[in-house]
Structure formats: structure tokens, C-alpha cells
Design a protein around this motif. Sequence first.
Motif, PDB file in Angstrom:
ATOM      1  N   MET A   1       0.840  -1.185   0.000  1.00  0.00           N
ATOM      2  CA  MET A   1       0.000   0.000   0.000  1.00  0.00           C
ATOM      3  C   MET A   1       0.880   1.241   0.000  1.00  0.00           C
ATOM      4  O   MET A   1       1.923   1.253   0.646  1.00  0.00           O
ATOM      5  CB  MET A   1      -0.891   0.037   1.238  1.00  0.00           C
ATOM      6  CG  MET A   1      -2.027  -0.935   1.202  1.00  0.00           C
ATOM      7  SD  MET A   1      -3.325  -0.643   2.424  1.00  0.00           S
ATOM      8  CE  MET A   1      -2.469  -0.441   3.939  1.00  0.00           C
ATOM      9  N   HIS A   6      -4.225   6.202   2.543  1.00  0.00           N
ATOM     10  CA  HIS A   6      -5.284   5.348   3.069  1.00  0.00           C
ATOM     11  C   HIS A   6      -5.679   5.789   4.474  1.00  0.00           C
ATOM     12  O   HIS A   6      -4.837   6.194   5.257  1.00  0.00           O
ATOM     13  CB  HIS A   6      -4.830   3.886   3.099  1.00  0.00           C
ATOM     14  CG  HIS A   6      -4.491   3.354   1.749  1.00  0.00           C
ATOM     15  ND1 HIS A   6      -5.435   3.045   0.815  1.00  0.00           N
ATOM     16  CD2 HIS A   6      -3.293   3.103   1.164  1.00  0.00           C
ATOM     17  CE1 HIS A   6      -4.855   2.614  -0.278  1.00  0.00           C
ATOM     18  NE2 HIS A   6      -3.551   2.648  -0.101  1.00  0.00           N
ATOM     19  N   GLU A   8      -6.747   5.382   8.432  1.00  0.00           N
ATOM     20  CA  GLU A   8      -6.240   4.477   9.460  1.00  0.00           C
ATOM     21  C   GLU A   8      -7.272   3.379   9.750  1.00  0.00           C
ATOM     22  O   GLU A   8      -8.425   3.651  10.050  1.00  0.00           O
ATOM     23  CB  GLU A   8      -5.964   5.267  10.734  1.00  0.00           C
ATOM     24  CG  GLU A   8      -5.430   4.415  11.861  1.00  0.00           C
ATOM     25  CD  GLU A   8      -5.274   5.204  13.146  1.00  0.00           C
ATOM     26  OE1 GLU A   8      -4.890   4.580  14.139  1.00  0.00           O
ATOM     27  OE2 GLU A   8      -5.565   6.408  13.163  1.00  0.00           O
ATOM     28  N   TYR A   9      -6.853   2.137   9.672  1.00  0.00           N
ATOM     29  CA  TYR A   9      -7.699   0.981   9.938  1.00  0.00           C
ATOM     30  C   TYR A   9      -7.393   0.521  11.349  1.00  0.00           C
ATOM     31  O   TYR A   9      -6.281   0.092  11.645  1.00  0.00           O
ATOM     32  CB  TYR A   9      -7.394  -0.109   8.912  1.00  0.00           C
ATOM     33  CG  TYR A   9      -8.342  -1.273   8.917  1.00  0.00           C
ATOM     34  CD1 TYR A   9      -9.685  -1.111   8.629  1.00  0.00           C
ATOM     35  CD2 TYR A   9      -7.891  -2.552   9.193  1.00  0.00           C
ATOM     36  CE1 TYR A   9     -10.549  -2.181   8.613  1.00  0.00           C
ATOM     37  CE2 TYR A   9      -8.745  -3.636   9.184  1.00  0.00           C
ATOM     38  CZ  TYR A   9     -10.078  -3.436   8.893  1.00  0.00           C
ATOM     39  OH  TYR A   9     -10.939  -4.505   8.881  1.00  0.00           O
ATOM     40  N   THR A  28     -12.477   2.081   9.579  1.00  0.00           N
ATOM     41  CA  THR A  28     -11.762   3.324   9.288  1.00  0.00           C
ATOM     42  C   THR A  28     -12.577   4.538   9.679  1.00  0.00           C
ATOM     43  O   THR A  28     -12.182   5.666   9.398  1.00  0.00           O
ATOM     44  CB  THR A  28     -11.436   3.421   7.779  1.00  0.00           C
ATOM     45  OG1 THR A  28     -12.658   3.395   7.047  1.00  0.00           O
ATOM     46  CG2 THR A  28     -10.533   2.292   7.343  1.00  0.00           C
TER      47      THR A  28
END
Length: 87
Positions: A1, A6, A8-9, A28
Motif C-alpha cells: 500500500m 489510506h 487508518e484501519y 476506518t
Amino acid sequence: MRKGIHPEYRTVVFRDAASGALYRTRSTVVTNQTIELDGEMLPLVVVDISAASHPFWTGNQRVLDTAGRVERFNQRYGTRTPRPRKG
């Protein structure tokens, strides 16, 4: 990735507003609320309805009285008779 593009998960807690049920999952979603669960502070997301309170999953579906609604409408507004046409 790729870095920095992206969201934050992370582990979050969803609370059902209707039943109070808590669901610990990963998401997320962004929130400012937190809750202490199992000794750690986690982000909290309050949802209106979940599987714990949804009528389909709980079996507590309400049956609408449509016949009663029609009768109340007719009582309130009456039934209109059509005007005779001139001709």
C-alpha cells in the motif's frame, strides 16, 4: 500500500443506541468519542440501529393497520362526490 493515502484501519466499538449492545470490530470510521473496554481506550461510534435492535433480526416486526388509516382519513376528510358535468 502507498503511504499517506489510506485512512487508518483500527479497532473501534459500535454501540447500538436502541439496545445498548456493544460491537468490537475494525473500521476506518472517524469519531471523537471514546470508551474504555477490556482495559483499553477505544474509539466509540453510536449507531441508531444494529442487528441487536433491527426488527428483521429480532422478530419484533410491527404490522401496520392500513385499514384503520384509511378509515381515519375518510372520517377526517370525508369522501368526495364528483360534481355533475354541465353539458
